[in-house]
Design an enzyme around this catalytic site. Sequence first.
Site, PDB file in Angstrom:
ATOM      1  N   GLU A 106       0.805  -1.226   0.000  1.00 24.89           N
ATOM      2  CA  GLU A 106       0.000   0.000   0.000  1.00 24.89           C
ATOM      3  C   GLU A 106       0.840   1.280   0.000  1.00 24.89           C
ATOM      4  O   GLU A 106       0.418   2.307  -0.532  1.00 24.89           O
ATOM      5  CB  GLU A 106      -0.956   0.014   1.197  1.00 24.89           C
ATOM      6  N   PHE A 117     -11.585  -7.118  13.683  1.00 20.23           N
ATOM      7  CA  PHE A 117     -10.528  -7.591  12.785  1.00 20.23           C
ATOM      8  C   PHE A 117     -10.182  -6.503  11.766  1.00 20.23           C
ATOM      9  O   PHE A 117     -11.062  -5.924  11.142  1.00 20.23           O
ATOM     10  CB  PHE A 117     -10.990  -8.857  12.056  1.00 20.23           C
ATOM     11  N   GLN A 118      -8.899  -6.238  11.620  1.00 20.76           N
ATOM     12  CA  GLN A 118      -8.375  -5.206  10.712  1.00 20.76           C
ATOM     13  C   GLN A 118      -8.984  -3.838  10.992  1.00 20.76           C
ATOM     14  O   GLN A 118      -9.233  -3.045  10.076  1.00 20.76           O
ATOM     15  CB  GLN A 118      -8.577  -5.609   9.241  1.00 20.76           C
ATOM     16  N   LYS A 145     -17.454  -0.406   5.928  1.00 21.36           N
ATOM     17  CA  LYS A 145     -17.932  -1.358   4.928  1.00 21.36           C
ATOM     18  C   LYS A 145     -19.444  -1.252   4.703  1.00 21.36           C
ATOM     19  O   LYS A 145     -19.917  -1.312   3.564  1.00 21.36           O
ATOM     20  CB  LYS A 145     -17.562  -2.787   5.333  1.00 21.36           C
ATOM     21  N   MET A 159      24.629   8.449   2.083  1.00 22.87           N
ATOM     22  CA  MET A 159      24.532   9.707   2.818  1.00 22.87           C
ATOM     23  C   MET A 159      24.829   9.492   4.302  1.00 22.87           C
ATOM     24  O   MET A 159      25.470  10.319   4.932  1.00 22.87           O
ATOM     25  CB  MET A 159      23.138  10.318   2.623  1.00 22.87           C
TER      26      MET A 159
END
Lengths: 564, 163
Positions: A50, A112-113, A162, A477
């Site tokens: 993502e 969940f999630q 949802k 760097m």
Amino acid sequence: MELTGAEIFVRCLQEEGVEYVFGYPGGAVLHIYDALYQQDEIQHILVRHEQAAVHAADGYARASGRPGVVLVTSGPGATNAVTGIATAYMDSSPLVVFTGQVPTHLIGNDAFQEVDSVGITRPCVKHNFLVKDVCDLAETIKKAFYIATTGRPGPVVVDIPKDVTSNRCTYHYPKEIRLRSYNPTTRGHTGQIKKAVDLILSAKRPMIYTGGGVILDDASEELVEFTRLLGYPITHTLMGLGAYPAEDPQFVGMLGMHGTYEANMAMHNCDVLIAIGARFDDRVTGNVEKFCPAAKIVHVDIDPASISKNVKVDIPIVGPVHDVLRQMLRILKKTDRRPDAEALAAWWEQIEEWRALDCLKYDRESPLIKPQYVIETLYRLTGGDAYITSDVGQHQMWTAQYFKFNKPRRWINSGGLGTMGFGLPAAMGVQMAFPEATVCCVTGEGSIQMNIQELSTCRQFGLPIKIINLNNRYLGMVRQWQEFFYEKRYAMSYMESLPDFVSLAQSYGHVGMRIEKPEDVEGALREALAMKDRLVFLDFITDQTENVYPMIPAGAGQNEMILV
Amino acid sequence: MRHIISLLLENEAGALSRVAGLFSARGYNIESLTVAPTEDPSLSRMTIVTHGTEEIIEQITKQLNKLIDVVKLTDMTEGPHIERELMMVKVRAEGHDREEHKRLCEIFRGRIIDVTDTTYVIELTGDSEKMDAFLDALGEKAILEVVRTGISGIARGKRAMHV
């Protein structure tokens, strides 16, 4: 007619003219994915992580000027997106990021999630929304696009539970939106602009310093006219490169920590500083106590909070850069007053003396590949006609220094947040926006591994990106700072167990090349650039000890540079 | 310097945390913060008391104005204004202290709003200095519990804050 939330979502995006959604499916967004599946106006680009979806949308937005759109699921989908959102926020990139959420009745239940996406993203978005009712969805999406793309642009997150995507409501997409609490300035204050022009014309040692704001506001044309009309020297921040043609002699190079000697010395010694769409970042100012000690400062910015935040300015002008520049041009063309030619000639003489030091020189006889040489060759071969993305570190600075950006929106990098792993996914977004263009991602072996999985996305969508990997087997760097400031104790900056990038690229179905000698650099680049329909991973084995010069150590003044 | 910043903000979930989050993220200090709905149910009124140099206060007001939920902002300290807070103090009230506290309460124009055989709850409104003075006068030993609302502010005269 009543539509489901998911159908409304798709209709709204179509209404906004969205071409691409960068995303990754999951439980909470399944209704939306189902609705996307049943149409073909909007193409969904499936990434492999993502974070990459957000960077890709960001790259798309920066190159095209249109808002980037992201769709991810709840929980880990949203948290993985956070780095990308913060990156876009720091560089004021217009994004609308949709995150799925657990159904409204489960919110707060540690479902969940489930994660508090609005809470987690709050400090790194321009604004965010949680849509609790399907009947608010269309208007919220309209607001999100409006806020993301107006004023000082930035990412907006819309969190959609949802059940909101399956509930039904009558669809109506508002044509216009007005927010009583959000009215970005559309015109600069005429009085302030007059005062500023007076000061600008009275300068003996003027300096124009511009940043990402000029690019974001598409004000490059106005800036070029303004700069040429006055004949003043101009410098850009890292984010501002390309606004004024780098090949033009009035351009004195980038300023700041790794800016040119002439740009930083001219800043330090100027008597009038004209700051446009720049925010006086610490990588630009160095020690603010020592910053432009003799200068009166004009500052043009769309964001009032950027003005006098780090450095107190004398004439603040809040407004869109293009409008302010147009107003200034109008006054300059009408007045008989001209800049003090004698003073300006003396000032240019001084600047040329600084420029003659040739602070970007490097060893061209080395038997090892010098990273600077790779970038210079890339510039020469493309004629500058390419989109260049980068990751973060030495390779980013060398690209900013040695690739001459002559046009805006061609240089795409994570300036504010400094996000390693930005380059490849950003290049995907750029390539989606401009399928025919040459898109190169200049990276290092450290950065590229932070989102290397996207080679798979590039394969799926046939994105012929050219990856220029400046492989010095060090986090360069970090190594440079350890060499300069930690008595060469190279703690954890050496990259061991590197993959064989050539066969890695091949296993993803791409072309891989390893280049180990300076004399092979040009040939390899030529060959890669000629492969218009293939992604080519060029692994340049470069000099491990090369450093980025010049350098202003953190906390030092602009006139206290370390030169080669 | 001490400033009282009044805000009208959208009465929406999360608006308070946007303001509070801004202060913590940017390291500004909050001495007190009060918030409640207004006569317009779509708006909340917030009063923030903060300290800082002129530069910091300027940044605070600019950053607050930048929040999408902030509809209007006024720095009350820029003009004549009234500030008040409400305090409730639970005090030990036994023996001759019962009379003493009652007298003190009258002097400060407070009210006793709850009584038991050993305690009083005293209600007092005024500016912060008055609250502090009252607590000093009661003395630490007498005080069982203190609850203060924090400052609310309003401009004097015709100046009014509305959308």
